[in-house]
Write an enzyme that holds these catalytic residues in place. Structure first.
Site, PDB file in Angstrom:
ATOM      1  N   ARG B 248      -5.675   6.081   5.241  1.00  0.00           N
ATOM      2  CA  ARG B 248      -6.429   5.064   5.966  1.00  0.00           C
ATOM      3  C   ARG B 248      -6.471   5.527   7.416  1.00  0.00           C
ATOM      4  NH1 ARG B 248      -3.432  -0.403   6.371  1.00  0.00           N
ATOM      5  NH2 ARG B 248      -3.128   0.305   8.504  1.00  0.00           N
ATOM      6  N   HIS B 252      -5.704  -1.502   9.533  1.00  0.00           N
ATOM      7  CA  HIS B 252      -6.165  -2.203   8.337  1.00  0.00           C
ATOM      8  C   HIS B 252      -7.531  -2.835   8.573  1.00  0.00           C
ATOM      9  CE1 HIS B 252      -6.288  -4.738   4.814  1.00  0.00           C
ATOM     10  NE2 HIS B 252      -6.518  -5.768   5.598  1.00  0.00           N
ATOM     11  N   TYR B 261       3.356  -0.006  13.037  1.00  0.00           N
ATOM     12  CA  TYR B 261       4.149   0.277  11.831  1.00  0.00           C
ATOM     13  C   TYR B 261       3.927   1.678  11.266  1.00  0.00           C
ATOM     14  CZ  TYR B 261      -0.288  -1.362   9.839  1.00  0.00           C
ATOM     15  OH  TYR B 261      -1.623  -1.529   9.553  1.00  0.00           O
TER      16      TYR B 261
HETATM   17  C1  LIG Z   1      -4.598 -12.378  -3.130  1.00  0.00           C
HETATM   18  C2  LIG Z   1      -4.612 -11.839  -1.754  1.00  0.00           C
HETATM   19  N1  LIG Z   1      -3.474 -11.777  -1.048  1.00  0.00           N
HETATM   20  C3  LIG Z   1      -3.455 -11.313   0.205  1.00  0.00           C
HETATM   21  C4  LIG Z   1      -4.592 -10.873   0.803  1.00  0.00           C
HETATM   22  C5  LIG Z   1      -4.581 -10.358   2.242  1.00  0.00           C
HETATM   23  N2  LIG Z   1      -4.836  -8.912   2.251  1.00  0.00           N
HETATM   24  C6  LIG Z   1      -6.061  -8.429   2.439  1.00  0.00           C
HETATM   25  S1  LIG Z   1      -6.105  -6.768   2.280  1.00  0.00           S
HETATM   26  C7  LIG Z   1      -4.449  -6.683   1.963  1.00  0.00           C
HETATM   27  C8  LIG Z   1      -3.811  -5.372   1.720  1.00  0.00           C
HETATM   28  C9  LIG Z   1      -4.466  -4.621   0.610  1.00  0.00           C
HETATM   29  O1  LIG Z   1      -3.841  -3.401   0.438  1.00  0.00           O
HETATM   30  P1  LIG Z   1      -4.384  -2.355  -0.607  1.00  0.00           P
HETATM   31  O2  LIG Z   1      -4.612  -3.002  -1.898  1.00  0.00           O
HETATM   32  O3  LIG Z   1      -3.486  -1.178  -0.588  1.00  0.00           O
HETATM   33  O4  LIG Z   1      -5.821  -1.973  -0.051  1.00  0.00           O
HETATM   34  P2  LIG Z   1      -6.175  -1.265   1.341  1.00  0.00           P
HETATM   35  O5  LIG Z   1      -6.492  -2.355   2.312  1.00  0.00           O
HETATM   36  O6  LIG Z   1      -5.004  -0.456   1.738  1.00  0.00           O
HETATM   37  O7  LIG Z   1      -7.365  -0.434   1.049  1.00  0.00           O
HETATM   38  C10 LIG Z   1      -3.890  -7.956   2.003  1.00  0.00           C
HETATM   39  C11 LIG Z   1      -2.467  -8.232   1.814  1.00  0.00           C
HETATM   40  C12 LIG Z   1      -5.773 -10.951   0.037  1.00  0.00           C
HETATM   41  N3  LIG Z   1      -6.945 -10.553   0.529  1.00  0.00           N
HETATM   42  N4  LIG Z   1      -5.740 -11.431  -1.218  1.00  0.00           N
END
Ligand SMILES: Cc1ncc(C[n+]2csc(CCOP(=O)(O)OP(=O)(O)O)c2C)c(N)n1
Ligand SMILES: Cc1ncc(C[n+]2csc(CCOP(=O)(O)OP(=O)(O)O)c2C)c(N)n1
Ligand SMILES: [Mg+2]
Ligand SMILES: [Mg+2]
Lengths: 327, 334, 327, 334
Positions: B248, B252, B261
C-alpha cells in the site's frame, strides 16, 4: 375456493410462482429433500429439482448474501431462514446490503428477494425457537416486512413479495402453520404490500395487531360482542413501512385503541403504531393508547409455566379489551 | 536481458501497452484525487496506489464484455478496464449527481455500474463475496458462461462472509474468482495480527478450491494465474482463490497518516517495488514502451485527468430532495 | 474541574477504569498502535501494552464474541466497533448471545461487557459512516444502550457501563467528539445507567432527545427564550431501557412534546417514547406528540446537498418547536 | 489378538472403564429421553447417540477440574465428565426449576453450569466458538494454565463465527481446542452439500493451527489427538482443530424423521460402527470389562437413570412469574 392451512397456502404460493417464472428459486437449510423443517417447501424439490430448491450450507449470511447476488443479477430468490431466530447472522447482509442496494446505487441496481422465516411462540420452542424478531428490522427503509395472519393473505402477500422489485422479509407465525385454516381462491391473485386490512368492523374500540394476534383479537371480540361491546380489528399485514392512513382511520373510528403484539413491549412495532396515532389522531382519542405485549424479558422460556406467562392469548386480549371498553 | 513474458501468455505488445496505460491512468487519477483532497476540494480519497498491477493483471484476464466484477474500494484499475471512465470516477470523488456509481450518495471507491456489470458495493467489508457467489450461481442456473470476479483486502478475508461465501462457491462449484489483494496492512494492523497462516491462499483447501499466491507487483504474473482460474471457471471446474502480494503506497485513506505505524524502511520497500515503475522498466527493456509512446501516453492521460477533474468540479450536486428518491422501486416523486 | 472534549472524556474514562481494575481491557480494530481511527484509545496502548489494548483481526463478530467469552470468564472487555455501521456483522453475538446470557442461564453466567461505537452523521461519512443504529437494538431485554450528550455524562456513564454486570452498548456521536466540550470533575464519579437528565428547565414545551440532538435543542431553546417561549429539555442518556418516569414527568410538565432524533423517523427510539407518553400521560397533552427525525431513507448521502437535507440541526429543531409552541 | 492401546496412552484399566461407563451412561440417559418423548412426557430430545466415543475421548483428555468447555447440544458425554449429573440432565429434559443449565428456560442440550466451567450455550450454532476463544484469551491474560474446549457439528463449521473465532485463536496463539463432530449430516443435508474440502480439518492451515481428522468411533484415538492438542495448548503452542468422524445414530432430533433422507444402508453402517459396542468389544477382548463388571455397571446406570427420571418428573416447574427474573443483574424481585 379451497380450504387450506396457512402453511399450505405458503407452499402453494411458492409452487405457483416457480411455475409461472423460472427466475424464482428457493435456497435455505433443509428446504430440498426434506422439504423444510416445517415442510413449507414440501414437494418443490421433486417438482423443480435440486437446482431450484437448493439445500444450502448451514450459513445464514451466505444464504442471504448469495440470494442478494442472484437477485441483483435478475433472478428472484426466496431464501428460507429455518427459524426467524436464526436470521441474526444475516443481519449485516439484510440491513447493510439488501435494504440499501437500490438507494446506494441511485436506482441502478435492485434486489428483488424474499426472505421467509417462521417466527413466534407457544410451541415449546424456548428462547431461540419462539422469538418475534421483526422489531430489529422495522426501522430500515428499503426493506418491507410482511406478516400475514390468514391463509388467504399469506398466499396473496407471498406472491406479491416474490413479484416485488425490492427485498421483502416475510415472517410466518409457526403456530399458525397448521392451526389456522381458511378459504383460498383457485385463481391467481396478489395482495398489495403496504396495506392493512380491517378484519372486523366495530364501533366501540379498535384493536390493531398482526399475525396470530389477529385471531386472538377476533376470538376475544366475539366474547365481547355477547356483552354488546363492538370491536374493530385492524390487521396490519405489512408491519414496515406501516399503512399510516389505515391506522389513523381505525384509531379515529372508535377513539379507543388497543395495540397487541406477541413481541416484547418496549421497542416493538406497536410503539410506532402508537406514535403515529399520537401524532395524527390525538384529539380523537377517548382513552390512553393501550398496549398488550410480551414482557420485557429476552424471550419466552421452555417450561410451560413461564412460556404461558409470556405468551399473549385470547384471554389476555379479552381482559385488555374489557379494561379499555370500561375506560 | 529481459525475458519476454507476455508473448508466452498470448498477450500482444498492444495489449500490454494497454495494460500499462490503464495502470498509469489509475495512478494519475488517484494522485489527482489526493491533490484535490489536500486542497480541500473533495472530502475523502482511498487509493489504488501500489495495487494497480494486481488489479490490471486480473481485469485483463477477464472478459470485460461479459464477466461480472464485485470490486473493493481500491479497485480503480479493475473498474477502468471494465468501462468506467476517468470522468465518472471524478464525478464520484466530487459526489456529483452524474456519478454513475451512486449519484453522489456514496463515498468514492464504492463502485457500481450495471451497464458494465460492476456490482454495487458498500462500506462494510467482505459483504461482496457472497454477492459475487450469488451472481455466479445465477449465471450457472441460466447456463451463461460468464465468470464472476470479487476482490478484497487480506484483513477483510477474516470476516465470516469470506468463509461463508467461499464455502458456498466451493460446494456448488461456481465460476467465481476470489482475489485477495494482500497489501500487508488493514489500516494500521499488520498482517501478523490479522492472520496466522503463511499465505491467505492457504485457506483455499478448506473450500475445496485451488489457492495460489503471486507477486502482485507484476501484472503478468497475476494475469497468468487469473487466466488459468478464469479458464477453470468457464470449464465448470469451479472457483479459485488468488492472493496478490503488494504494497500500500499511500496511507489507508485521506483520513489516515501511516507514518504513525509504519517504518521508513517499510515505506521505502514499497516504493522500491512500485508496480508501475517495474512494469515500465520491463516494457522499455523489451522496446515495447518507447520514450515517444510514453510521453504521448502521459500527455493524453494528463489531459484526460484534467478534463475529468474540470468537468466533475463544475458538475451540479443532486438536489437536496433527491435524497428521498429510490428507497423503493415504485418511489413517489417529490 | 477540567474542560474536556467529548472524546477526551471517553478516553479518560477508559484510562481510569483500566488503572483501577486490571480486568478491564480493550479490543477492536486499530485501537492499539494507532489509538483508534478517531483516537479514542490514544495513549492507552503505550500505558497498558498490547495485551490489554488488543488490535483484533478485522472481524466484528469475533471481536464481540471473544469479548463475550472473556466477560463470562470474569474480565471486563471494552470492544470498539470502528463505526456503528460496522456493528451489523456482530448482531447475532450481541442479540442472541450477550443480551441473553444471564437470562438463559437462570442467573448462573453473566456478561459484563461494553461495546463502544461512534455513530451519527454530518461528517461527510455517507451512507455507511453516518448511521444511527440504536433502533436495531432498542428492543432487546438484557441489553442496555447508552448515548451520552456531554463530556461529563460521557465519562460518568462510560465508567458506569464498564462497572456494570451486564452488556452495555455505548454509542458516541462522532460529530460530538471534538465539537462538544465541557467541564469534567477530577474525582472519580459514575452516572447511573437508566436515568434521563433534565438539561434545561422550561414551562411551555418539552423536547425529549439524546446525543447531538440535545445540543441542537438547547441552541434552539435559547432562540425561543428571546421570544418568551420557555423550553424544557430532557436528555434520555439511556435509550434502552427507557426512563419511563422521567419521560412521563417531562411530558406532563408542559403538555406539549417534541421528540427529536437524527435516526430515520419510522421505528426509531422516539416511537417508544411517544408510546409511553400516549399510554401514561395522554390526558395531560395539549398538542399531538410531534416527532422530528431523519427522513425514511436508508441513510444520509455523501453529497453535501443531500446530507444536509437529511440531518437535523438547530434550525430544524427551532422550526418544529415554534410550530408546537403555536399549536 | 486385540492390542492394548490404552496402556500406551498412559490410561489405566480403571480409567478406560470409567470412560466406558460414562459413554454408557450418556447413551442410557439419551435413550430414556426418547422414551419419555414418545410417551408425551417431554417435548424435545436431541441426541448424543453415536458420538459418545468422540465426546468421552475428548473430555477425558482434558482436566475436568480446571479446563473450560463450550459444548454443543449433542455433548452429553462431555458434560457428564465435567460434573453434570444424570439428575441434572433429566431436570433439563423436563424443563424443571432445578435444572442447573437454565432453570427450565432452555431446551435440553443447551448446556451451562458455571461451577463445572461448562459455558452457557444457545441455539444459534457456532456462536460458542468465539466465546471459547474469549475464555482462552482471558485465561492467557490472567496467566492461568487451563485449556478451553469447544465443539460443534460439521455443518456448523460453515458459519462465519467458526472462521472468525478460529482465526482469532490462531493469531493470538490461544489455548483452545476446536472439535468438529462430523456425523455427516446437518439435519438432512449431507456432508457433500455442506463442504467441498476433503476433511473439515483441512481448514486448520488457514488459521495457522494443526488440524487432524480421527475416527470418532474410537475413544482412544480421539483421546490421543486431544491429549496432544491439550499439551500443546498448555505449553503455549496455541490452538488445534480436531475433526472426529462419527455417525448420527438417531434422527436429528425428536422433531425429525431421518428415514426421509437417509438410506437403510447408511443407517445400518452407523449401527455397525456403534462406538459403545466397539469399545465394549475392545475392553472385553482385553479382559478389562468382564460380564460381571458390565452387568453391575448396567444395573447401576439403570438405577441412576430411573432415579433421575423420577426425581425430575416430580420436581416443580418454575413459577410463571419467574419468567421476569434475571434480565439484568440488579433485577427487581416480583
Ligand atoms: C465490517 C467493517 N469493519 C470495519 C471497517 C473499517 N475499515 C475499512 S477498510 C479497513 C481495513 C481493511 O483492510 P484490508 O482488508 O487489508 O484492505 P486494505 O484497505 O488494506 O486494502 C477497515 C477496518 C469496514 N469498512 N467494514
Ligand atoms: C444459526 C443457526 N441456523 C440454523 C439452526 C437450525 N439447526 C439446528 S441444528 C442444525 C444442523 C447442525 O448440523 P451440524 O452442525 O452438522 O451438527 P449435528 O446436528 O449434525 O451434530 C440446524 C440447521 C441453528 N440452530 N442455528
Ligand atoms: Mg490490506
Ligand atoms: Mg452434523
Amino acid at each position: 375456493m379451497a380450504n387450506l392451512s396457512y402453511i399450505d397456502a405458503i407452499t402453494l404460493a411458492m409452487k405457483e410462482e416457480m411455475e409461472r417464472d423460472d427466475r424464482v428459486f428457493i435456497l435455505g437449510e433443509d428446504v430440498g429433500l426434506k422439504g423444510g423443517v416445517f415442510k413449507a417447501t414440501q414437494g418443490l424439490y421433486d417438482e423443480f429439482g435440486e437446482e431450484r430448491v437448493i439445500d444450502a450450507p448451514l450459513a445464514e449470511s451466505a444464504i442471504v448474501g448469495v440470494g442478494i447476488g442472484a437477485a441483483m443479477y435478475g433472478l428472484r430468490p426466496i431464501a428460507e431462514m429455518q427459524f426467524a431466530d436464526f436470521i441474526m447472522p444475516a443481519v449485516n447482509q439484510i440491513i447493510s446490503e439488501a435494504s440499501r442496494i437500490r438507494y446506494r446505487s441511485n436506482n441502478d441496481w435492485n434486489c428483488p428477494m424474499v426472505i421467509r422465516a417462521p417466527f413466534g411462540g407457544g410451541v415449546h420452542g424456548a428462547l431461540y425457537h419462539s422469538q418475534s424478531v421483526e422489531a430489529v428490522f422495522a426501522n430500515q427503509p428499503g426493506l418491507k416486512i410482511v406478516i400475514p395472519s390468514t391463509p388467504y393473505d399469506a398466499k396473496g402477500l407471498l406472491k406479491a413479495a416474490i413479484r416485488d422489485d425490492d427485498p421483502v422479509l416475510f415472517f410466518e407465525h409457526k403456530r399458525a402453520y397448521r392451526l389456522i385454516k381458511g378459504e383460498v381462491p383457485e385463481e391467481d391473485y396478489t395482495i398489495e404490500i403496504g396495506k392493512a386490512d380491517v378484519k372486523r368492523e366495530g364501533e366501540d374500540l379498535t384493536v390493531i395487531t398482526y399475525g396470530l394476534g389477529v385471531h386472538f383479537a377476533l376470538q376475544a371480540a366475539e366474547r365481547l360482542e355477547k356483552d354488546g361491546i363492538s370491536v374493530h380489528v385492524l390487521d396490519l399485514r405489512t408491519i414496515y413501512p406501516l399503512d399510516k392512513e389505515a391506522i389513523i382511520e381505525a384509531a379515529k373510528k372508535t377513539g379507543k385503541v388497543l395495540l397487541v403484539t406477541e413481541d416484547n413491549k418496549e421497542g416493538s412495532v406497536m410503539s410506532e403504531v402508537s406514535a403515529i396515532i399520537a401524532e395524527h389522531a390525538l384529539f380523537d382519542l377517548d382513552a390512553p393508547i393501550k398496549r398488550l405485549a410480551g414482557p420485557d424479558v429476552p424471550a419466552m422460556p421452555y417450561a410451560p409455566t413461564m412460556e404461558k406467562f409470556f405468551m399473549i392469548n385470547p384471554d389476555k386480549v379479552e381482559v385488555a379489551m374489557r379494561e379499555l371498553a370500561a375506560f | 536481458m529481459t525475458e519476454n513474458k507476455h508473448t508466452a501468455l498470448g498477450l500482444s505488445d498492444e495489449v500490454v501497452l494497454d495494460m500499462y496505460r490503464t495502470m498509469l491512468l489509475a495512478r494519475r487519477i488517484d494522485e489527482r484525487m489526493w491533490l484535490l483532497n489536500r486542497a480541500g476540494k473533495i472530502p475523502f480519497v482511498i487509493s489504488c496506489q501500489g495495487q494497480e498491477a494486481a488489479q490490471i493483471g486480473a481485469a485483463f484476464a477477464l472478459n470485460n464484455e461479459k464477466d461480472y466484477v464485485a470490486p473493493y474500494y481500491r479497485d480503480m484499475g479493475v473498474v477502468l478496464h471494465f468501462g468506467m471512465t476517468a470522468k465518472e470516477l471524478m464525478l464520484s470523488a466530487f459526489a456529483k449527481a452524474e456519478d454513475p456509481n451512486s449519484g453522489g450518495r456514496q463515498m468514492p471507491g464504492h463502485f457500481g455500474q450495471k451497464k458494465n456489470r460492476i456490482i454495487t458495493g458498500s462500506s462494510p467489508v467482505t459483504t461482496q463475496v457472497p454477492h459475487a457467489v450469488g451472481v455466479a450461481l445465477a449465471g450457472k442456473m441460466q447456463k451463461e458462461d460468464f465468470v464472476t470476479f470479487v476482490s478484497l483486502g487480506e484483513g477483510s478475508s477474516n470476516q465470516g462472509d469470506f468463509h461463508e461465501g467461499a464455502n458456498f462457491a466451493g460446494v456448488h462449484k461456481l465460476p467465481v474468482i476470489i482475489m485477495v489483494e494482500n497489501n500487508r496492512y488493514a489500516i494500521s494492523v499488520p498482517l501478523s495480527k490479522q492472520v496466522a497462516c503463511e499465505n491467505v491462499s492457504d485457506r483455499a483447501i478448506g473450500y475445496g478450491m485451488p489457492g495460489v499466491t503471486v507477486d502482485g507487483n507484476d501484472p503478468l504474473e497475476v494475469y497468468k494465474v487469473m487466466k488459468e482460474a478464469a479458464d477453470r471457471a468457464r470449464n465448470g471446474e469451479g472457483p479459485s482463490l488468488i492472493e496478490t502480494i503488494c504494497y500500500r503506497l499511500t496511507a489507508h485513506s485521506s483520513d489516515d497518516d501511516h507514518r504513525q505505524y509504519r517504518t521508513e524502511e517499510d515505506l521505502a520497500e514499497g516504493r522500491a517495488n512500485d508496480p508501475i515503475v517495474r512494469f515500465a522498466a520491463y516494457l522499455k527493456d523489451l522496446g515495447v514502451l518507447t520514450s515517444e509512446i510514453e510521453e504521448k501516453m502521459q500527455e493524453e492521460i494528463m489531459a484526460e485527468v484534467d478534463e475529468a477533474t474540470d468537468y466533475a468540479e463544475n458538475a451540479p450536486y443532486a438536489e437536496p430532495e433527491h435524497a428521498l428518491q429510490y428507497v423503493y422501486g415504485n418511489h413517489e416523486e417529490v
